[in-house]
Design a protein around this motif. Structure first.
Motif, PDB file in Angstrom:
ATOM      1  N   SER A   1       0.701  -1.189   0.254  1.00 33.43           N
ATOM      2  CA  SER A   1       0.005   0.020   0.034  1.00 33.43           C
ATOM      3  C   SER A   1       0.866   1.335   0.053  1.00 33.43           C
ATOM      4  O   SER A   1       0.312   2.197  -0.659  1.00 33.43           O
ATOM      5  CB  SER A   1      -0.999  -0.064   1.101  1.00 33.43           C
ATOM      6  OG  SER A   1      -1.785  -1.073   1.369  1.00 33.43           O
TER       7      SER A   1
ATOM      8  N   ASP B   1      -0.246   2.694  -3.431  1.00 35.24           N
ATOM      9  CA  ASP B   1      -1.309   3.487  -3.324  1.00 35.24           C
ATOM     10  C   ASP B   1      -1.108   4.899  -2.843  1.00 35.24           C
ATOM     11  O   ASP B   1      -1.471   6.163  -2.965  1.00 35.24           O
ATOM     12  CB  ASP B   1      -2.821   3.004  -2.395  1.00 35.24           C
ATOM     13  CG  ASP B   1      -3.077   1.585  -2.974  1.00 35.24           C
ATOM     14  OD1 ASP B   1      -2.984   1.461  -4.359  1.00 35.24           O
ATOM     15  OD2 ASP B   1      -3.214   0.789  -2.396  1.00 35.24           O
TER      16      ASP B   1
ATOM     17  N   ILE C   1      -8.468   5.581   6.376  1.00 35.88           N
ATOM     18  CA  ILE C   1      -8.596   4.719   4.972  1.00 35.88           C
ATOM     19  C   ILE C   1      -7.416   4.115   4.511  1.00 35.88           C
ATOM     20  O   ILE C   1      -7.498   2.898   4.127  1.00 35.88           O
ATOM     21  CB  ILE C   1      -9.261   5.981   3.897  1.00 35.88           C
ATOM     22  CG1 ILE C   1     -10.824   6.436   4.443  1.00 35.88           C
ATOM     23  CG2 ILE C   1      -9.366   5.154   2.824  1.00 35.88           C
ATOM     24  CD1 ILE C   1     -11.377   7.325   3.355  1.00 35.88           C
ATOM     25  N   SER C   2      -6.599   4.905   4.690  1.00 39.96           N
ATOM     26  CA  SER C   2      -5.014   4.633   4.130  1.00 39.96           C
ATOM     27  C   SER C   2      -4.731   3.245   5.176  1.00 39.96           C
ATOM     28  O   SER C   2      -4.246   2.224   4.525  1.00 39.96           O
ATOM     29  CB  SER C   2      -4.144   5.478   4.306  1.00 39.96           C
ATOM     30  OG  SER C   2      -2.760   4.997   4.034  1.00 39.96           O
TER      31      SER C   2
ATOM     32  N   GLN D   1      -6.694   1.204   6.560  1.00 38.78           N
ATOM     33  CA  GLN D   1      -7.708   0.143   6.265  1.00 38.78           C
ATOM     34  C   GLN D   1      -7.441  -0.559   4.976  1.00 38.78           C
ATOM     35  O   GLN D   1      -7.567  -1.634   4.707  1.00 38.78           O
ATOM     36  CB  GLN D   1      -9.130   0.624   6.252  1.00 38.78           C
ATOM     37  CG  GLN D   1     -10.378  -0.470   6.148  1.00 38.78           C
ATOM     38  CD  GLN D   1     -10.266  -1.365   7.280  1.00 38.78           C
ATOM     39  OE1 GLN D   1      -9.847  -1.202   8.497  1.00 38.78           O
ATOM     40  NE2 GLN D   1     -11.211  -2.554   7.011  1.00 38.78           N
ATOM     41  N   ASN D   2      -6.877   0.520   3.826  1.00 34.27           N
ATOM     42  CA  ASN D   2      -6.448  -0.225   2.504  1.00 34.27           C
ATOM     43  C   ASN D   2      -5.395  -1.161   2.942  1.00 34.27           C
ATOM     44  O   ASN D   2      -5.323  -2.162   2.012  1.00 34.27           O
ATOM     45  CB  ASN D   2      -6.049   1.263   1.858  1.00 34.27           C
ATOM     46  CG  ASN D   2      -5.579   0.736   0.546  1.00 34.27           C
ATOM     47  OD1 ASN D   2      -6.117  -0.081  -0.202  1.00 34.27           O
ATOM     48  ND2 ASN D   2      -4.723   1.398   0.002  1.00 34.27           N
TER      49      ASN D   2
ATOM     50  N   ASN E   1      -5.591  -4.979   1.549  1.00 36.70           N
ATOM     51  CA  ASN E   1      -4.440  -5.424   0.611  1.00 36.70           C
ATOM     52  C   ASN E   1      -3.764  -6.810   1.379  1.00 36.70           C
ATOM     53  O   ASN E   1      -3.539  -7.657   0.590  1.00 36.70           O
ATOM     54  CB  ASN E   1      -3.391  -4.501   0.538  1.00 36.70           C
ATOM     55  CG  ASN E   1      -3.678  -3.501  -0.603  1.00 36.70           C
ATOM     56  OD1 ASN E   1      -4.255  -3.746  -1.460  1.00 36.70           O
ATOM     57  ND2 ASN E   1      -2.784  -2.600  -0.643  1.00 36.70           N
TER      58      ASN E   1
ATOM     59  N   ASN F   1     -13.456  -5.123   4.106  1.00 37.93           N
ATOM     60  CA  ASN F   1     -13.983  -4.584   2.901  1.00 37.93           C
ATOM     61  C   ASN F   1     -15.288  -3.297   3.422  1.00 37.93           C
ATOM     62  O   ASN F   1     -15.334  -2.476   3.130  1.00 37.93           O
ATOM     63  CB  ASN F   1     -14.606  -5.601   1.919  1.00 37.93           C
ATOM     64  CG  ASN F   1     -14.837  -4.631   0.513  1.00 37.93           C
ATOM     65  OD1 ASN F   1     -14.205  -3.654   0.171  1.00 37.93           O
ATOM     66  ND2 ASN F   1     -15.401  -5.282  -0.423  1.00 37.93           N
TER      67      ASN F   1
ATOM     68  N   TYR G   1     -13.708  -0.548   5.051  1.00 35.27           N
ATOM     69  CA  TYR G   1     -13.013   0.313   4.211  1.00 35.27           C
ATOM     70  C   TYR G   1     -14.126   1.058   3.501  1.00 35.27           C
ATOM     71  O   TYR G   1     -14.212   2.379   3.543  1.00 35.27           O
ATOM     72  CB  TYR G   1     -12.489  -0.378   3.063  1.00 35.27           C
ATOM     73  CG  TYR G   1     -11.597   0.261   2.224  1.00 35.27           C
ATOM     74  CD1 TYR G   1     -10.296   0.852   2.446  1.00 35.27           C
ATOM     75  CD2 TYR G   1     -11.987   0.235   0.581  1.00 35.27           C
ATOM     76  CE1 TYR G   1      -9.681   1.646   1.645  1.00 35.27           C
ATOM     77  CE2 TYR G   1     -11.333   1.071  -0.242  1.00 35.27           C
ATOM     78  CZ  TYR G   1     -10.220   1.770   0.142  1.00 35.27           C
ATOM     79  OH  TYR G   1      -9.452   2.604  -0.616  1.00 35.27           O
TER      80      TYR G   1
ATOM     81  N   ASN H   1     -14.977   5.237   3.754  1.00 32.82           N
ATOM     82  CA  ASN H   1     -15.051   6.090   2.624  1.00 32.82           C
ATOM     83  C   ASN H   1     -16.400   6.859   2.724  1.00 32.82           C
ATOM     84  O   ASN H   1     -16.449   7.802   2.200  1.00 32.82           O
ATOM     85  CB  ASN H   1     -14.970   5.029   1.346  1.00 32.82           C
ATOM     86  CG  ASN H   1     -13.894   4.752   0.782  1.00 32.82           C
ATOM     87  OD1 ASN H   1     -12.917   5.778   0.318  1.00 32.82           O
ATOM     88  ND2 ASN H   1     -13.127   3.747   1.032  1.00 32.82           N
TER      89      ASN H   1
ATOM     90  N   SER I   1      -0.780  10.428   3.182  1.00 37.04           N
ATOM     91  CA  SER I   1      -0.119   9.454   2.416  1.00 37.04           C
ATOM     92  C   SER I   1       1.413   9.733   2.703  1.00 37.04           C
ATOM     93  O   SER I   1       2.241   8.939   2.867  1.00 37.04           O
ATOM     94  CB  SER I   1      -0.323   9.309   0.901  1.00 37.04           C
ATOM     95  OG  SER I   1      -1.547   8.634   1.085  1.00 37.04           O
TER      96      SER I   1
END
Ligand SMILES: Nc1ncnc2c1ncn2[C@@H]1O[C@H](COP(=O)(O)OP(=O)(O)OP(=O)(O)O)[C@@H](O)[C@H]1O
Length: 572
Positions: A114, A118, A184-185, A187-188, A192, A222, A225, A229, A302
């Motif tokens: 990630s 991402d 969110i990052s 959880q992403n 992954n 999911n 996530y 979002n 990020s």
């Protein structure tokens, strides 16, 4: 963010030329309301037709000029952003490669993926499109405001009445989105990891018929996530319409008060149109504030996550002036070595000496510390106590790459890359290894036969984990890989466990023939260790028995018991 700025400085000239193109495009755009106003006042109302053609040509020229400048601006910012992110991503990958195993024990693959993909993409959006938009907004805002004030200060002040509210909302939005995006990052990364682990372990999942359980697990992440979002969407939908509404009030105010000024003959229609034109140049930057805040908040979050990896230092480092093993002889010594991992004593006071070209075998129950000895020799971890020497040089004083280049290892956990068999054997040494070496190694590892039977032989592409190969075939390619490295020290960590006794015996004979290399053999089977010059038996990280095959049998201890268990019913 500081790190990103450092990369941006490298491409300052792209930003510079991009900003020049952007500024020129805005300057050209500023002529549009002027020309429109003049057309209304002088051509339509004043009847001065002779200037009309020139003014229309001017408008067309502005449109074409802006298109060209717009292209230059986009390409410069995109070029800068792409270059920066390519460099940043590469440096991040290089940095991850430089980190010690301890780091990888703490992190999981999905999270690192990630960050590399991402999060780097979010930063890229921020420093290319986001930055361009930011500069554009500022320039438009400042210049158009000046023009508006020059036309009518009173009308301008009125128009800007909503500005402080919009700015306040944009700041609040940035903060809220930033906090949510961090989640969110995270959880992403979890999502992954779940997907990556499931796909990598799909055989296990299917074998245990745990698809539904895995689907549920993925669904839970999911959903998490999705919820985050949605939370972000809710924040966005709470702020965005308010910002829209506040900006939409501006034209109403200007029409009402500007119109009354025209009626009172304080302003001409053309000037009001001109003013409205400049005001529109201020309105869209105000509207974009929210969107830009969102973009920048994500990029900032990020960048923070990426930075957290950059600040990680490799725990295993080179000495100040590291030595190099020049034509190593292969003597290995452990002197009173202990190792603690996560507060647990994994190895306790381990000492042994292997003279060049001799063989040491390590036996012991699972979890007794066999692989840990190898991990220490490779300097995947550093000893807690004691020292390890190769050719009388402390391994901590040997340059790390040089040390690892001089030790060849067949890992317990076989890993093959999705590449050709040849590439898997030569593994990065492709150009340095002659074809003969690859084939000879495969022959010694008894892999040559089955490779030759494949349609494309050594050029056969195999899957990430050697899909299409049996466990024993994978082990043999892994042995061939270690042999092809042609090091003075070679380690076999339980590397023949998937082989039948006959093949194991054949490989052993081949390895025994290589009498100029030092060998360390970790094994559970007596057949794999009995020819070793010294055999050590580990229990809970301690050496509890040592000797050669004959002396250990005479001792009638653990080794003897293992032998009896393995050869029950056979004459020994
Ligand atoms: N990275 C780590 N962090 C914490 N503890 C660890 C780590 N690696 C290994 N251990 C612990 O150290 C002990 C020895 O592990 P090691 O892998 O050396 O055993 P082993 O003898 O090679 O076992 P096996 O025969 O099953 O491969 C085990 O109790 C294990 O749980």
């Amino acid at each position: 963010m500081k790190r990103v700025l450092h990369y941006m400085r490298k491409y300052w000239y792209l930003y510079f030329f991009g900003s020049i193109a952007l500024l020129s495009s805005i300057v050209l755009d500023l002529f549009t309301p002027m020309i429109t106003g003049t057309i209304i006042d002088d051509v339509i109302e004043g009847g001065n037709i002779s200037i009309f053609k020139g003014l229309i040509t001017g408008l067309i020229g502005i449109t074409l000029g802006r298109a060209v400048l717009g292209y230059i601006k986009e390409i410069m910012f995109d070029f800068a952003g792409s270059n920066i992110i390519c460099g940043l991503r590469q440096d991040l990958f290089d940095h991850i490669q430089s980190l010690s195993l301890g780091f990888f024990d703490r992190k999981n693959t999905g999270e690192l993926m990630s960050r590399i993909k991402d999060d780097a993409d979010r930063v890229w959006e921020g420093i290319s499109f986001g930055l361009m938009l930011f500069i554009e907004i500022i320039i438009y805002f400042v210049i158009a405001t000046i023009f508006m004030f020059r036309i009518s200060a009173k009308l301008s002040l009125l128009a800007f009445i909503t500005l402080p509210f919009i700015a306040y909302m944009a700041i609040l939005l940035e903060k809220k989105i930033g906090a949510t995006y961090e989640k969110i990052s995270e959880q992403n990364a979890t999502l992954n990891t779940t997907a990556q682990e499931n796909i990598a372990g799909i055989r296990l999942v299917k074998a245990f018929a745990r698809e539904r359980h895995e689907i549920k697990k993925f669904l839970a992440h999911n959903e998490g996530y999705y919820k985050l979002n949605m939370e972000q969407a809710r924040i966005w939908s709470r702020f965005f319409p308010s910002i829209e509404m506040l900006t939409n009030i501006l034209p109403i105010l200007v029409i009402v008060f500007g119109g009354s000024m025209v009626i009172g003959e304080d302003l001409t229609v053309g000037t009001l149109v001109k003013f409205t034109g400049y005001m529109n140049m201020v309105i869209w930057p105000m509207r974009s504030f929210g969107f830009l805040s969102n973009l920048m908040a994500e990029a900032k979050a990020s960048a923070k996550k990426i930075d957290k990896i950059f600040v990680e230092e490799p725990e295993i480092k080179n000495a100040n002036k590291p030595a190099k093993l020049d034509k190593p002889k292969g003597k290995v010594e452990f002197n009173n070595v202990s190792l603690e991992l996560d507060g647990k004593k994994v190895l306790d006071d381990i000492s042994f000496k292997i003279l060049p070209s001799k063989t040491l075998a390590i036996m012991g129950a699972t979890g007794s510390g066999k692989t840990s000895i190898i991990n220490l020799l490779e300097r995947f971890y550093d000893t807690t106590d004691g020292e390890i020497l190769i050719d009388n040089e402390r391994i901590n004083d040997i340059e790390l790459t040089n040390l690892r280049e001089n030790i060849s290892v067949v890992m317990q956990d076989v890993f093959l890359f999705s590449d050709t068999i040849k590439e898997n054997i030569s593994f990065g040494y492709g150009d340095l290894l002659a074809n003969d070496v690859i084939i000879n190694s495969a022959q010694s590892a008894k892999a040559d036969d089955f490779i030759e039977h494949m349609e494309e032989g050594y050029d056969t592409v195999i899957g990430e984990r050697g899909i299409g190969l049996s466990g024993g075939q994978k082990q043999r390619i892994s042995i061939a890989r270690a042999l092809a490295k042609e090091c003075k020290i070679i380690i076999f960590d339980d590397s023949t466990s998937a082989l039948d006794m006959k093949t194991e015996h054949k490989i052993q004979k081949e390895i025994d023939k290589k009498d100029d290399i030092t060998k360390i053999i970790v094994a559970h089977r007596i057949s794999a260790v009995k020819n070793a010059d010294e055999i050590i038996i580990l229990e809970d990280g301690k050496i509890v028995e040592r000797g050669n095959h004959d002396s250990l049998i005479k001792m009638k201890g653990r080794y003897y018991d293992t032998l009896k268990e393995q050869y029950e019913g056979y004459a020994v």
